[in-house]
Design a protein around this motif. Structure first.
Motif, PDB file in Angstrom:
ATOM      1  N   PHE A 195      26.614  66.364  20.114  1.00 22.61           N
ATOM      2  CA  PHE A 195      26.799  65.259  21.055  1.00 22.61           C
ATOM      3  C   PHE A 195      28.266  64.829  21.153  1.00 22.61           C
ATOM      4  CE2 PHE A 195      27.094  62.613  17.380  1.00 22.61           C
ATOM      5  CZ  PHE A 195      27.678  61.424  17.793  1.00 22.61           C
ATOM      6  N   ARG A 196      29.061  65.175  20.133  1.00 24.38           N
ATOM      7  CA  ARG A 196      30.481  64.833  20.182  1.00 24.38           C
ATOM      8  C   ARG A 196      31.212  65.612  21.272  1.00 24.38           C
ATOM      9  NH1 ARG A 196      31.596  66.071  13.995  1.00 24.38           N
ATOM     10  NH2 ARG A 196      30.332  67.832  14.708  1.00 24.38           N
ATOM     11  N   MET A 197      30.652  66.746  21.681  1.00 27.28           N
ATOM     12  CA  MET A 197      31.243  67.505  22.775  1.00 27.28           C
ATOM     13  C   MET A 197      31.098  66.772  24.098  1.00 27.28           C
ATOM     14  SD  MET A 197      32.600  70.213  21.474  1.00 27.28           S
ATOM     15  CE  MET A 197      32.815  71.367  22.838  1.00 27.28           C
ATOM     16  N   LYS A 312      23.378  62.936  12.843  1.00 23.98           N
ATOM     17  CA  LYS A 312      23.246  62.379  11.502  1.00 23.98           C
ATOM     18  C   LYS A 312      24.583  62.343  10.768  1.00 23.98           C
ATOM     19  CE  LYS A 312      18.378  63.512  10.663  1.00 23.98           C
ATOM     20  NZ  LYS A 312      17.441  64.304   9.821  1.00 23.98           N
ATOM     21  N   GLN A 313      25.386  63.408  10.928  1.00 21.45           N
ATOM     22  CA  GLN A 313      26.669  63.443  10.238  1.00 21.45           C
ATOM     23  C   GLN A 313      27.619  62.390  10.801  1.00 21.45           C
ATOM     24  OE1 GLN A 313      27.429  65.053   7.505  1.00 21.45           O
ATOM     25  NE2 GLN A 313      29.519  64.258   7.466  1.00 21.45           N
ATOM     26  N   SER A 314      27.559  62.125  12.098  1.00 18.63           N
ATOM     27  CA  SER A 314      28.421  61.109  12.693  1.00 18.63           C
ATOM     28  C   SER A 314      28.027  59.711  12.231  1.00 18.63           C
ATOM     29  CB  SER A 314      28.359  61.205  14.219  1.00 18.63           C
ATOM     30  OG  SER A 314      28.952  62.407  14.657  1.00 18.63           O
ATOM     31  N   LYS A 325      38.190  52.639  10.239  1.00 17.89           N
ATOM     32  CA  LYS A 325      38.650  54.023  10.367  1.00 17.89           C
ATOM     33  C   LYS A 325      37.799  54.796  11.363  1.00 17.89           C
ATOM     34  CE  LYS A 325      41.051  55.029   6.017  1.00 17.89           C
ATOM     35  NZ  LYS A 325      41.093  55.926   4.840  1.00 17.89           N
ATOM     36  N   SER A 326      36.499  54.499  11.403  1.00 23.22           N
ATOM     37  CA  SER A 326      35.614  55.191  12.355  1.00 23.22           C
ATOM     38  C   SER A 326      36.023  54.890  13.788  1.00 23.22           C
ATOM     39  CB  SER A 326      34.157  54.776  12.118  1.00 23.22           C
ATOM     40  OG  SER A 326      33.702  55.210  10.868  1.00 23.22           O
ATOM     41  N   VAL A 327      36.332  53.619  14.056  1.00 25.92           N
ATOM     42  CA  VAL A 327      36.765  53.224  15.405  1.00 25.92           C
ATOM     43  C   VAL A 327      38.083  53.896  15.747  1.00 25.92           C
ATOM     44  CG1 VAL A 327      37.538  51.288  16.823  1.00 25.92           C
ATOM     45  CG2 VAL A 327      35.495  51.049  15.400  1.00 25.92           C
TER      46      VAL A 327
END
Length: 349
Positions: A195-197, A312-314, A325-327
């Motif tokens: 989904f990151r793509m 799940k990993q995200s 840091k995630s933002v």
């Protein structure tokens, strides 16, 4: 495993030495660097403050985090307050079994680094079974080895993972294709469904990785291609190489039977659902080998694994990196994506 090494874009030997000096090297069994700061990617410029991506493979996750919390407590998110036991459980029990610390500053190089920790047993499991297609997928592409493993079981799993990738790609390709098509298909196994793509990556990421690294891909996969010379023809000329393969039912069955066992079972299960059948795995694969729906079924199985793993990993990354840091990291990814949308698409012949 020299085929995995490469000249890098930055003066990375010094960067690597600086990074590795921060850790207890006795606890690391295997390690590699990857990503756009390490290997040239078309359409990608080195960021003002690039981030070097690294994976460390360890024998004992708990022991690693116990030591690393003493050496590098600032690398961790709020989870460090719960101690190494909780951190190792988050690593080993959730999703892709990797624990990432990200956006660690390297002030002397005006750069960052990110590192992931995975136990050797969990890495071998992903390489052998493609349960997550996370690091197994990352290792379908050239990487820069930092620690070379002397463990025979890991070396065997790394080689087997490449063989699986070729069998999988040949099931998805027509009878005639180029070397770019082959290596792009291999690379896309672990990207299709991520989904990151959709929201945080360059839309031409696979092409941008493969084209400038085409000879490194060839070096990496040459031993497997030699083994499969009865099924695929690839000329020894320089790129572009025009390839052909046997697409008969017998050849397709050979490729299906040389995928990871859990993948075989899932393909057979999906095929039985379509046929409303209860064939065992081998019977189902024999039936599917001669059916034109084969490519769609195989692709759907890979995609389902990648979707599940990437989401799940995200989510896990929000815990391991911390919210701020995630933002920040997500913002960097989005900026990279928006820049890519402004670039013309290059096509290969």
């Amino acid at each position: 495993m020299a085929a995995r090494t490469s000249k890098v874009l930055l003066d990375l030997p010094k960067v690597y030495n600086s990074v590795l000096a921060k850790f207890d090297k006795n606890l690391i069994k295997y390690g590699f660097a990857y990503g756009s700061a390490v290997f040239k990617q078309d359409g990608t410029k080195i960021a003002r403050k690039p981030m070097v991506d690294i994976i460390f493979v360890v024998d004992d996750s708990l022991k690693f985090h116990e030591t690393n919390l003493r050496l590098n407590s600032s690398h961790y998110s709020f989870l460090k307050s719960f101690g190494p036991g909780v951190i190792s459980k988050v690593q080993d029990n959730w999703s892709a079994k990797v624990y990432f610390n990200t956006l660690i500053p390297l002030q002397e190089y005006n750069a960052f680094f990110k590192y992931g920790i995975i136990s050797q047993n969990n890495l071998i499991d992903d390489l052998a079974n493609w349960n997550e297609l996370y690091l197994a997928g990352r290792l379908h592409k050239p990487v820069q080895e930092l620690y070379v493993s002397n463990d025979k079981s890991l070396s065997k799993a790394l080689a087997q993972n490449l063989e699986f990738a070729v069998h999988a790609a040949l099931l998805l390709l027509p009878d005639s294709f180029t070397d770019i098509d082959l290596y792009s298909t291999i690379s896309n196994i672990s990207y299709n469904g991520d989904f990151r793509m959709l929201i945080g990556e360059d839309k031409r990421k696979v092409q941008n990785i493969v084209i400038p690294q085409i000879e490194k891909f060839h070096d990496l996969y040459f031993p497997t291609l030699v083994k499969l010379k009865d099924f695929i023809y690839m000329p020894e000329t320089n790129h572009p190489r025009r390839c052909s393969q046997d697409t008969s039912a017998l050849a397709s069955l050979h490729h299906l039977l040389n995928l990871p066992i859990p993948i075989q079972r899932e393909i057979a299960y999906q095929w039985n659902l379509i046929l409303v059948s209860t064939q065992d795995t081998e019977e189902a694969l024999c039936s599917l080998a001669s059916d034109p729906r084969r490519e769609k079924i195989v692709q759907s199985v890979f995609k389902r694994i990648v979707i599940n793993s990437s989401i799940k990993q995200s989510l896990k990354g929000i815990l391991t990196a911390g919210l701020l840091k995630s933002v920040h990291y997500s913002g960097l990814k989005l900026m990279k994506m928006f820049k890519s949308l402004k670039k013309p698409t290059n096509t290969s012949s």
